[in-house]
Design an enzyme around this catalytic site. Structure first.
Site, PDB file in Angstrom:
ATOM      1  N   HIS A 232     -10.148  13.789  42.705  1.00 10.31           N
ATOM      2  CA  HIS A 232     -11.137  12.930  43.344  1.00 10.31           C
ATOM      3  C   HIS A 232     -12.449  13.691  43.530  1.00 10.31           C
ATOM      4  O   HIS A 232     -12.552  14.574  44.371  1.00 10.31           O
ATOM      5  CB  HIS A 232     -10.567  12.466  44.699  1.00 10.31           C
TER       6      HIS A 232
ATOM      7  N   LYS B 119     -29.320  38.369  23.069  1.00 16.50           N
ATOM      8  CA  LYS B 119     -29.178  39.141  24.302  1.00 16.50           C
ATOM      9  C   LYS B 119     -30.074  38.526  25.357  1.00 16.50           C
ATOM     10  O   LYS B 119     -31.265  38.352  25.140  1.00 16.50           O
ATOM     11  CB  LYS B 119     -29.560  40.596  24.048  1.00 16.50           C
TER      12      LYS B 119
END
Ligand code: MN
Length: 480
Positions: A44, A189
């Protein structure tokens, strides 16, 4: 069943406004003819993610909300908050409860099946679940008020490993591009801070590369836990702040790294939001993935479909490493990380299987002193005296006098106040003319400079300050 049992349920809901079932319909579902009583666990996504654990009994679903879900680890008890009985046909409900209504948010069936009762009292409920995700003996025991604990009495499912509390990130070695791209995969990177994220029961915990808890500093990343739902995972990645041009900015990120205090953090999360770029997975759903190859781990990572507003899995490339590096530099990035496709994940180690290649040099340094500013910077810091630890002690590698923002200078001055000492922390010869007016510091601060190359006598050529690295210790610093 007494009809009043569902009164609390009905009083919280308006059938005109929610698609949820409103109670027994004699023509529809009945418990007769089914073997054993049924249970259901519903995921939920309400204001707070939780799992609703419901057991059919006396014509209703007796229900608990379990914030961290059903534990598979017998060593971890999960809080279960008793909630109102739900009608039997709620067991089939999945869908969207409108925003603003009671329990607004999406509901999906996480597991369902049958169960046997071993004991049922006001304080203790012992059952054996037969579901497709969860099978085994569980006990719910009351701890006070509406609070119960949900505990697995059976051992964890076979082969299942609990989420480890600490997996240190694998580190790169700085080097040259692999000569042939064969057997290697390259990633861009990202210039940020390394972060390992532990996700369990919809909650995240973020740790820096020196094992510091940094979860509170990045509130915009907490929703990653909800996005992963009931999945348990340890993820590796880089926290990055992007500038207006869409390039990673370490300078911007620094404004986030040092901030403590909830309101300041929340304000900055709005003005300088970060992104979490996830590039590896070390543990997934009760299984360590460290022994899998990079290629296999990337496939698992991809299956998680991490694509939120504030997190993503950046691409990896099997093209020629030089082509990937060229593309990275053209995009304004600092370089690439090339990884051996068949290599395992080796936590906490610097490995030749991961090689970072930069288009220009950056170097971590220890600040051992500073010289006073002149002209426009008089009264503040002129240059920092830098060193790199060696076997003999801190070795002088040069001074840096550019690259500082006003914020940098202020921050450094504040840090330096507590670190001054009378004697130089350096070993070996120092160029006297360069450091004649230096104030010496205890060598505990680590920073980073960008530079063009090493001189023959081991000094940084044209260094520019990039900022402090509070995530690093002097012991981490070495010639890159
Ligand atoms: Mn609920």
């Amino acid at each position: 069943m007494s009809p009043a049992k569902l009164d609390p349920y009905k009083s919280k809901r308006d059938p005109a406004r929610t698609p949820e079932p409103m109670g027994p319909d004699p023509k529809k579902r009945s418990s007769q003819g089914r073997s054993g009583a049924s249970f259901v666990v519903q995921e939920h996504h309400a204001r707070a993610l939780h799992w609703d654990f419901r057991l059919e009994r006396d014509g209703v679903l007796v229900s608990w909300a379990v914030p961290k879900g059903v534990p598979l680890d017998p060593k971890r008890n999960h809080l279960a908050v008793a909630v109102e009985d739900h009608p039997l046909d709620y067991a089939d409900f999945s869908g969207e409860i409108p925003k603003g209504e009671y329990g607004g948010g999406s509901v999906s069936i996480w597991d369902s099946g049958t169960y046997e009762t071993e004991k049922w009292s006001d304080r203790e409920v012992m059952v054996v679940l037969h579901g497709s995700r969860v099978t085994g003996r569980y006990v719910l025991f009351k701890t006070g008020g509406k609070n119960w604990m949900l505990h697995r009495m059976d051992p964890a499912p076979e082969g299942w490993e609990s989420l480890p509390e600490l997996v240190r990130p694998m580190l790169c070695r700085a080097g040259a591009l692999p000569a042939s791209g064969r057997g290697w995969t390259c990633e861009f990177k990202w210039d940020g801070v390394r972060a390992v994220t532990y996700v369990d029961g919809g909650r995240v915990q973020i740790k820096s590369r020196n094992d510091l808890e940094i979860t509170a500093a990045y509130p915009e990343l907490h929703a990653l836990g909800r996005a992963l739902g009931s999945r348990a995972a340890i993820l590796d990645g880089e926290i990055v702040a992007f500038d207006e041009a869409g390039r990673p900015s370490f300078g911007l990120l620094q404004q986030r790294m040092h901030v403590r205090g909830e309101s300041a953090t929340r304000r900055l999360a709005q003005s300088i939001p970060v992104s979490y770029l996830v590039f590896d997975v070390m543990h997934l759903d009760g299984r360590s993935t460290l022994g899998l190859s990079y290629r296999e781990r990337r496939a698992l990572l991809k299956s998680l479909q991490l694509a939120g507003e504030r997190w993503a899995t950046p691409a990896s490339y099997s093209q020629r490493p030089q082509a990937v590096l060229d593309a990275a530099l053209a995009a304004g990035l600092e370089g690439v990380v090339c990884k051996r496709s068949e290599s395992p994940y080796v936590p906490g180690r610097r490995s030749d299987d991961w090689v970072k290649v930069r288009g220009f040099g950056t170097q971590e340094v220890v600040v051992g002193g500073f010289t006073p500013g002149k002209g426009g910077r008089s009264g503040t810091i002129g240059a920092l005296v830098l060193g790199i630890p060696s076997a003999e002690g801190l070795r002088y590698v040069g001074k840096v006098g550019t690259g500082f923002s006003d914020a940098h200078l202020k921050e450094l001055a504040a840090r330096f106040a507590k670190l001054t000492r009378k004697t130089s922390p350096f070993v070996g010869q120092l160029p006297r003319s360069q450091v004649a007016d230096a104030t010496w510091l205890r060598p505990t601060l680590v920073g980073e400079v960008r530079f063009s190359e090493w001189t023959r006598d081991g000094r940084l050529r044209q260094p520019a300050w990039r900022g402090l690295r509070p995530d690093k210790d002097p012991g981490d610093v070495a010639v890159e």
